[in-house]
Design a protein around this motif. Structure first.
Motif, PDB file in Angstrom:
ATOM      1  N   GLY A  24       0.761  -1.240   0.000  1.00 12.86           N
ATOM      2  CA  GLY A  24       0.000   0.000   0.000  1.00 12.86           C
ATOM      3  C   GLY A  24       0.789   1.287   0.000  1.00 12.86           C
ATOM      4  N   ARG A  25       2.115   1.206  -0.012  1.00  3.26           N
ATOM      5  CA  ARG A  25       2.926   2.430  -0.021  1.00  3.26           C
ATOM      6  C   ARG A  25       2.957   3.035  -1.422  1.00  3.26           C
ATOM      7  NH1 ARG A  25       8.442   2.123   2.921  1.00  3.26           N
ATOM      8  NH2 ARG A  25       8.181   4.337   2.604  1.00  3.26           N
ATOM      9  N   LYS A  26       2.741   4.344  -1.501  1.00  4.84           N
ATOM     10  CA  LYS A  26       2.676   5.047  -2.770  1.00  4.84           C
ATOM     11  C   LYS A  26       4.083   5.352  -3.304  1.00  4.84           C
ATOM     12  CE  LYS A  26       1.592   9.385  -2.716  1.00  4.84           C
ATOM     13  NZ  LYS A  26       0.936  10.689  -2.658  1.00  4.84           N
ATOM     14  N   TYR A  27       4.233   5.267  -4.631  1.00  3.86           N
ATOM     15  CA  TYR A  27       5.432   5.763  -5.283  1.00  3.86           C
ATOM     16  C   TYR A  27       5.026   6.420  -6.600  1.00  3.86           C
ATOM     17  CZ  TYR A  27       5.377   1.544  -8.226  1.00  3.86           C
ATOM     18  OH  TYR A  27       5.020   0.551  -9.098  1.00  3.86           O
ATOM     19  N   CYS A  40      11.768   6.620 -24.553  1.00  3.66           N
ATOM     20  CA  CYS A  40      11.753   7.123 -23.186  1.00  3.66           C
ATOM     21  C   CYS A  40      13.136   7.694 -22.891  1.00  3.66           C
ATOM     22  CB  CYS A  40      11.405   6.003 -22.214  1.00  3.66           C
ATOM     23  SG  CYS A  40      11.348   6.554 -20.513  1.00  3.66           S
ATOM     24  N   LEU A  41      13.196   8.986 -22.630  1.00  2.00           N
ATOM     25  CA  LEU A  41      14.473   9.650 -22.395  1.00  2.00           C
ATOM     26  C   LEU A  41      14.903   9.584 -20.937  1.00  2.00           C
ATOM     27  CD1 LEU A  41      13.782  12.798 -24.586  1.00  2.00           C
ATOM     28  CD2 LEU A  41      15.052  10.730 -25.220  1.00  2.00           C
ATOM     29  N   ALA A  42      13.933   9.460 -20.022  1.00  2.00           N
ATOM     30  CA  ALA A  42      14.262   9.380 -18.597  1.00  2.00           C
ATOM     31  C   ALA A  42      13.068   8.851 -17.818  1.00  2.00           C
ATOM     32  CB  ALA A  42      14.657  10.744 -18.056  1.00  2.00           C
ATOM     33  N   ILE A  43      13.378   8.128 -16.756  1.00  2.00           N
ATOM     34  CA  ILE A  43      12.381   7.714 -15.773  1.00  2.00           C
ATOM     35  C   ILE A  43      12.993   7.965 -14.402  1.00  2.00           C
ATOM     36  CG2 ILE A  43      11.015   5.838 -14.791  1.00  2.00           C
ATOM     37  CD1 ILE A  43      11.190   4.395 -17.459  1.00  2.00           C
ATOM     38  N   ARG A  44      12.290   8.696 -13.561  1.00  2.00           N
ATOM     39  CA  ARG A  44      12.723   8.918 -12.175  1.00  2.00           C
ATOM     40  C   ARG A  44      11.642   8.343 -11.277  1.00  2.00           C
ATOM     41  NH1 ARG A  44      15.872  13.037  -9.503  1.00  2.00           N
ATOM     42  NH2 ARG A  44      17.191  12.757 -11.308  1.00  2.00           N
ATOM     43  N   VAL A  45      12.029   7.444 -10.388  1.00  2.00           N
ATOM     44  CA  VAL A  45      11.087   6.797  -9.472  1.00  2.00           C
ATOM     45  C   VAL A  45      11.443   7.191  -8.047  1.00  2.00           C
ATOM     46  CG1 VAL A  45      10.167   4.598  -8.666  1.00  2.00           C
ATOM     47  CG2 VAL A  45      10.883   4.827 -11.049  1.00  2.00           C
TER      48      VAL A  45
END
Length: 67
Positions: A24-27, A40-45
């Motif tokens: 249940g933790r949001k990201y 896709c040039l970038a993904i930041r998580v």
């Protein structure tokens, strides 16, 4: 007025995607896409993404892609 991409690097878009883990933790994910190539040039998580995170990602992409 929305620009139609004419070549790679001409139009980029970015968007946030939000999801939850099995407990249940949001990201959140920030995705930067080249509209012409659909690459896709970038993904930041991260659990939290703030304005300075967006600026960091866009600055990194610009310095890497635009020469």
């Amino acid at each position: 007025m929305r620009l139609r991409p004419e070549r790679p690097g001409h139009v980029w878009s970015y968007d946030f995607v939000e999801h939850r883990t099995h407990n249940g933790r949001k990201y959140r994910m920030l995705n930067v896409i080249d509209e012409f190539t659909r690459e896709c040039l970038a993904i930041r998580v991260s659990r939290k993404l703030k304005a300075h995170d967006v600026i960091d990602v866009l600055s990194e992409v610009v310095s890497r892609v635009v020469v």
